[in-house]
Design a protein around this motif. Structure first.
Motif, mmCIF file in Angstrom:
data_model
loop_
_atom_site.group_PDB
_atom_site.id
_atom_site.type_symbol
_atom_site.label_atom_id
_atom_site.label_comp_id
_atom_site.label_asym_id
_atom_site.label_seq_id
_atom_site.Cartn_x
_atom_site.Cartn_y
_atom_site.Cartn_z
ATOM 1 N N LEU A 1 20.143 8.297 6.319
ATOM 2 C CA LEU A 1 19.856 7.271 5.321
ATOM 3 C C LEU A 1 21.107 6.998 4.503
ATOM 4 O O LEU A 1 21.644 7.887 3.828
ATOM 5 C CB LEU A 1 18.717 7.715 4.406
ATOM 6 C CG LEU A 1 18.385 6.759 3.262
ATOM 7 C CD1 LEU A 1 17.926 5.401 3.796
ATOM 8 C CD2 LEU A 1 17.322 7.367 2.342
ATOM 9 N N ARG B 1 19.288 1.532 4.958
ATOM 10 C CA ARG B 1 18.043 1.317 4.209
ATOM 11 C C ARG B 1 17.381 0.015 4.679
ATOM 12 O O ARG B 1 17.986 -1.042 4.672
ATOM 13 C CB ARG B 1 18.321 1.269 2.706
ATOM 14 C CG ARG B 1 17.062 1.176 1.849
ATOM 15 C CD ARG B 1 17.410 1.270 0.386
ATOM 16 N NE ARG B 1 17.942 2.580 0.048
ATOM 17 C CZ ARG B 1 17.193 3.634 -0.305
ATOM 18 N NH1 ARG B 1 15.877 3.508 -0.354
ATOM 19 N NH2 ARG B 1 17.751 4.790 -0.591
ATOM 20 N N HIS B 2 16.134 0.105 5.095
ATOM 21 C CA HIS B 2 15.375 -1.030 5.657
ATOM 22 C C HIS B 2 16.119 -1.681 6.819
ATOM 23 O O HIS B 2 16.037 -2.885 7.033
ATOM 24 C CB HIS B 2 15.061 -2.063 4.569
ATOM 25 C CG HIS B 2 13.873 -1.677 3.746
ATOM 26 N ND1 HIS B 2 13.207 -2.563 2.923
ATOM 27 C CD2 HIS B 2 13.203 -0.490 3.633
ATOM 28 C CE1 HIS B 2 12.191 -1.941 2.333
ATOM 29 N NE2 HIS B 2 12.185 -0.675 2.737
ATOM 30 N N ASN C 1 13.386 -3.874 9.664
ATOM 31 C CA ASN C 1 12.639 -4.753 8.767
ATOM 32 C C ASN C 1 11.736 -5.676 9.583
ATOM 33 O O ASN C 1 11.593 -5.529 10.798
ATOM 34 C CB ASN C 1 13.612 -5.546 7.893
ATOM 35 C CG ASN C 1 14.678 -6.261 8.726
ATOM 36 O OD1 ASN C 1 14.438 -6.610 9.885
ATOM 37 N ND2 ASN C 1 15.859 -6.471 8.156
ATOM 38 N N ARG D 1 14.570 9.411 8.011
ATOM 39 C CA ARG D 1 14.247 9.198 6.607
ATOM 40 C C ARG D 1 13.382 7.953 6.493
ATOM 41 O O ARG D 1 13.646 6.932 7.127
ATOM 42 C CB ARG D 1 15.508 9.066 5.750
ATOM 43 C CG ARG D 1 16.272 10.373 5.524
ATOM 44 C CD ARG D 1 15.454 11.320 4.650
ATOM 45 N NE ARG D 1 16.165 12.552 4.327
ATOM 46 C CZ ARG D 1 16.116 13.669 5.027
ATOM 47 N NH1 ARG D 1 15.400 13.700 6.151
ATOM 48 N NH2 ARG D 1 16.770 14.750 4.632
ATOM 49 N N GLY D 2 12.355 8.016 5.658
ATOM 50 C CA GLY D 2 11.399 6.940 5.533
ATOM 51 C C GLY D 2 11.976 5.582 5.175
ATOM 52 O O GLY D 2 11.593 4.563 5.767
ATOM 53 N N PRO D 3 12.885 5.505 4.191
ATOM 54 C CA PRO D 3 13.375 4.189 3.761
ATOM 55 C C PRO D 3 14.178 3.427 4.812
ATOM 56 O O PRO D 3 14.527 2.265 4.576
ATOM 57 C CB PRO D 3 14.254 4.535 2.545
ATOM 58 C CG PRO D 3 13.693 5.810 2.018
ATOM 59 C CD PRO D 3 13.292 6.575 3.244
ATOM 60 N N ASP E 1 11.070 -0.464 6.840
ATOM 61 C CA ASP E 1 10.272 -1.200 5.861
ATOM 62 C C ASP E 1 8.804 -0.960 6.195
ATOM 63 O O ASP E 1 8.270 -1.537 7.143
ATOM 64 C CB ASP E 1 10.626 -2.689 5.926
ATOM 65 C CG ASP E 1 9.865 -3.518 4.903
ATOM 66 O OD1 ASP E 1 8.802 -3.084 4.434
ATOM 67 O OD2 ASP E 1 10.342 -4.631 4.580
ATOM 68 N N GLU E 2 8.135 -0.098 5.432
ATOM 69 C CA GLU E 2 6.762 0.292 5.757
ATOM 70 C C GLU E 2 5.778 -0.865 5.649
ATOM 71 O O GLU E 2 4.815 -0.945 6.412
ATOM 72 C CB GLU E 2 6.312 1.434 4.847
ATOM 73 C CG GLU E 2 6.883 2.781 5.233
ATOM 74 C CD GLU E 2 6.326 3.901 4.371
ATOM 75 O OE1 GLU E 2 5.417 3.644 3.540
ATOM 76 O OE2 GLU E 2 6.812 5.031 4.518
ATOM 77 N N GLU F 1 8.634 6.137 3.023
ATOM 78 C CA GLU F 1 9.490 5.599 1.961
ATOM 79 C C GLU F 1 9.285 6.364 0.666
ATOM 80 O O GLU F 1 10.223 6.644 -0.062
ATOM 81 C CB GLU F 1 9.208 4.104 1.755
ATOM 82 C CG GLU F 1 9.707 3.231 2.888
ATOM 83 C CD GLU F 1 9.835 1.784 2.468
ATOM 84 O OE1 GLU F 1 10.636 1.499 1.554
ATOM 85 O OE2 GLU F 1 9.143 0.933 3.052
ATOM 86 N N THR F 2 8.033 6.682 0.347
ATOM 87 C CA THR F 2 7.703 7.525 -0.801
ATOM 88 C C THR F 2 6.922 8.718 -0.284
ATOM 89 O O THR F 2 5.952 8.552 0.463
ATOM 90 C CB THR F 2 6.851 6.757 -1.831
ATOM 91 O OG1 THR F 2 7.580 5.626 -2.294
ATOM 92 C CG2 THR F 2 6.498 7.644 -3.014
ATOM 93 N N ASN G 1 -1.617 3.410 0.827
ATOM 94 C CA ASN G 1 -0.644 3.011 1.838
ATOM 95 C C ASN G 1 -1.394 2.556 3.093
ATOM 96 O O ASN G 1 -2.187 3.318 3.654
ATOM 97 C CB ASN G 1 0.270 4.190 2.171
ATOM 98 C CG ASN G 1 1.427 3.824 3.082
ATOM 99 O OD1 ASN G 1 1.243 3.150 4.087
ATOM 100 N ND2 ASN G 1 2.622 4.289 2.756
#
Length: 345
Positions: free
Chosen positions: A216, A221-222, A225, A243-245, A248-249, A270-271, A278
């Motif tokens: 990340l 990041r994203h 997308n 990593r989640g971010p 784009d969830e 992401e979180t 979610n």
């Protein structure tokens, strides 16, 4: 000279005071005569007061920020991260205070690559929804959930680093075509691994499965997308063990819900933990794990041994192998610190 002092972040401990990971090789510190103890506070961010008098710190979850350092108090010579991610570490602050930051790619390599393969196969075979069918007496629904075989498919890797390279070896028996996006690899080095490189958009358009294994960074990041998800085949699946971010969830949930994407397997969000509302949590074509799929005894031993080795290298006056802020190695202040540290007699 004072004995070498090491702190271990308190997030390793459970409510019963035992290490949640089991044996992470801390006995090697004892054998080297190093004094060590768990830090007093279980905190999301290490601050200077937590680290007074320490020469090294082995840590997992806490962030390392500018508040970790006090110009009036020498900080640790090394922060040894138990794991490979360092997005919560302010590398510039560490370098400015002559502190090396290490990670454990040798320890995480096989556990994470195995987790990626596990998640991929589970998504393709609808393992979780089929488990629910048996438990909820829905046996007759099984014909609606035909899985997809992996053999002969195209697997796209986002990132071709240490762990992804190990995954390539695990995928070989399936005779897959592996294509990777990694702007830091050369075509020649990829070919040595049996992988061909491609730009990201063409990779997404041709892959039957895409596995996110990149670090990340602001650039990633994203990275995945809505526009890029739309490039993927409707029959394709997405797996994220990085990593989640990076994903784009919101866009991913929309693609899964509409049928634009067949399925997803996520070990990261992401979180973390994800909010109760979610939308990914309510979808049958997702398999989710609480950032713990590679949490195994193999990971505990590998990461622990690697982190302890980094600390002992510094004690011996040597630069550790897996330093991520490599500029620190040439700084006179760090060199003086290496020369001044010594093991207790």
């Amino acid at each position: 000279m004072t004995p070498f002092q090491v702190g271990v972040s308190r997030d390793f401990l459970g409510a019963d005071g035992r290490n949640l990971w089991g044996d992470i090789g801390l006995h090697a510190l004892d054998e080297a005569g190093v004094r060590w103890s768990y830090l007093d506070r279980d905190t999301d961010e290490l601050i200077a007061a937590d680290l007074a008098g320490l020469d090294g710190v082995i840590f997992a979850a806490p962030a390392i920020t500018r508040r970790t350092f006090d110009p009036a108090i020498p900080g640790p010579a090394v922060f040894a991260r138990f794991g490979v991610g360092y997005d919560s570490v302010d590398l510039a602050a560490c370098t400015a205070h002559d502190t090396a930051v290490t990670i454990t790619p040798d320890g995480a390599r096989r556990p994470v690559s195995t987790a990626a393969l596990t998640l991929l196969l589970s998504v393709l075979h609808h393992v979780v929804v089929k488990d629910r069918m048996v438990r909820q007496d829905r046996w007759q629904e099984k014909t609606a959930w035909m899985g997809r075989g992996l053999t002969g498919r195209c697997v796209g890797l986002i990132g071709l680093g240490n762990t992804a390279t190990d995954l390539v070896g695990l995928l070989r028996p399936f005779q897959v075509d592996v294509v990777a996006y990694d702007p830091y690899r050369t075509p020649e080095s990829a070919r040595e691994c049996g992988v061909r490189l491609a730009d990201l958009d063409p990779l997404l358009a041709q892959a039957d499965a895409v596995i996110v294994m990149a670090a990340l960074t602001p650039e990633t990041r994203h990275l995945i997308n809505a526009r890029r998800l739309a490039l993927m085949r409707p029959s394709a699946v997405l797996v994220n063990v990085a990593r989640g971010p990076i994903v784009d969830e919101t866009a991913l949930a929309a693609a899964l819900r509409s049928g634009r994407l067949a399925g997803a397997g996520l070990d990261v969000f992401e979180t973390e933990p994800p909010a109760a509302d979610n939308p990914l949590l309510g979808l049958d074509n997702t398999i989710l794990s609480p950032h713990a799929l590679s949490w195994t005894d193999e990971m505990a031993t590998g990461n622990g041994d690697s982190a302890v080795r980094a600390v002992l290298d510094v004690l011996a006056g040597q630069a550790p192998r897996y330093v991520v802020n490599r500029d620190v190695l040439d700084r006179p202040g760090f060199q003086r610190r290496l020369a001044g540290l010594t093991a207790p007699r």
